[in-house]
Design a protein around this motif. Structure first.
Motif, short mmCIF file in Angstrom:
data_model
loop_
_atom_site.label_atom_id
_atom_site.label_comp_id
_atom_site.label_asym_id
_atom_site.label_seq_id
_atom_site.Cartn_x
_atom_site.Cartn_y
_atom_site.Cartn_z
N GLU A 1 -17.06 -6.32 1.14
CA GLU A 1 -15.95 -5.85 1.97
C GLU A 1 -15.70 -6.81 3.10
OE1 GLU A 1 -17.57 -2.02 3.04
OE2 GLU A 1 -18.42 -2.83 4.86
N VAL B 1 -7.93 -2.20 8.68
CA VAL B 1 -7.61 -2.49 7.28
C VAL B 1 -8.78 -3.26 6.68
CG1 VAL B 1 -6.01 -3.63 5.69
CG2 VAL B 1 -5.14 -2.57 7.78
N TRP B 2 -9.29 -2.76 5.58
CA TRP B 2 -10.43 -3.37 4.90
C TRP B 2 -10.06 -3.68 3.46
CZ3 TRP B 2 -15.48 -4.26 6.74
CH2 TRP B 2 -15.70 -3.85 8.06
N GLN B 3 -10.64 -4.79 2.94
CA GLN B 3 -10.48 -5.14 1.54
C GLN B 3 -11.84 -5.09 0.86
OE1 GLN B 3 -8.48 -8.95 1.30
NE2 GLN B 3 -6.48 -7.97 1.48
N TYR B 4 -11.82 -4.65 -0.39
CA TYR B 4 -13.02 -4.51 -1.22
C TYR B 4 -12.83 -5.33 -2.49
CZ TYR B 4 -13.78 -0.87 2.14
OH TYR B 4 -13.94 -0.20 3.34
N ARG C 1 0.86 -1.19 0.00
CA ARG C 1 0.00 0.00 0.00
C ARG C 1 0.89 1.22 0.00
NH1 ARG C 1 -2.42 -2.95 4.31
NH2 ARG C 1 -1.47 -1.49 5.75
N GLU D 1 -6.18 1.09 4.43
CA GLU D 1 -5.86 1.19 5.85
C GLU D 1 -6.35 2.56 6.30
OE1 GLU D 1 -2.10 1.25 8.96
OE2 GLU D 1 -1.73 1.49 6.82
N GLN E 1 -13.06 -6.96 6.77
CA GLN E 1 -11.99 -6.37 7.58
C GLN E 1 -10.91 -7.42 7.75
OE1 GLN E 1 -13.20 -4.61 11.29
NE2 GLN E 1 -11.20 -3.71 11.63
N VAL E 2 -9.67 -7.04 7.43
CA VAL E 2 -8.55 -7.98 7.49
C VAL E 2 -7.48 -7.55 8.49
CG1 VAL E 2 -8.89 -8.82 5.14
CG2 VAL E 2 -7.39 -6.86 5.53
N HIS F 1 -3.85 -1.79 -4.36
CA HIS F 1 -4.73 -2.52 -5.27
C HIS F 1 -3.96 -3.67 -5.90
CE1 HIS F 1 -6.89 -3.14 -9.19
NE2 HIS F 1 -7.89 -3.17 -8.34
N GLU G 1 -7.37 -2.51 -1.10
CA GLU G 1 -7.11 -2.56 0.34
C GLU G 1 -6.91 -1.14 0.84
OE1 GLU G 1 -4.99 -5.99 2.25
OE2 GLU G 1 -3.49 -4.43 2.60
N ILE H 1 -8.65 -6.70 -5.94
CA ILE H 1 -8.89 -6.36 -4.54
C ILE H 1 -8.31 -4.97 -4.25
CG2 ILE H 1 -8.32 -6.93 -2.13
CD1 ILE H 1 -10.18 -8.98 -3.23
#
Length: 70
Positions: free
Chosen positions: A66, A32-35, A3, A26, A68-69, A16, A24, A22
């Motif tokens: 989404e 930290v979230w992924q879409y 990132r 922060e 959360q990771v 990305h 990502e 995906i």
């Protein structure tokens, strides 16, 4: 995922992966979230936006799967 740090009042870094589509994010609170299913063209729009926070609220939040990771 790599990132890059950005200047934003709500987002610390964004990344990305074009192969898996995906995004990502922060957030400044450390979450930290992924879409999922995030196209490369939308990534370039997001990355180049004047305000990534506004873009997130108008074009990403609630529009992609989404998780959360972190």
């Amino acid at each position: 995922m790599d990132r890059k740090i950005i200047e934003s009042s709500m987002i610390r870094s964004i990344g990305h992966d074009a192969d898996s589509a995906i995004l990502e994010i922060e957030f400044n609170n450390g979450a930290v979230w992924q879409y999922s299913d995030f196209s490369e063209s939308t990534w370039y729009e997001f990355e180049g936006a004047v305000s990534q926070g506004k873009f997130f609220h108008s074009d990403i939040k609630g529009q992609y799967s989404e998780s959360q990771v972190g």
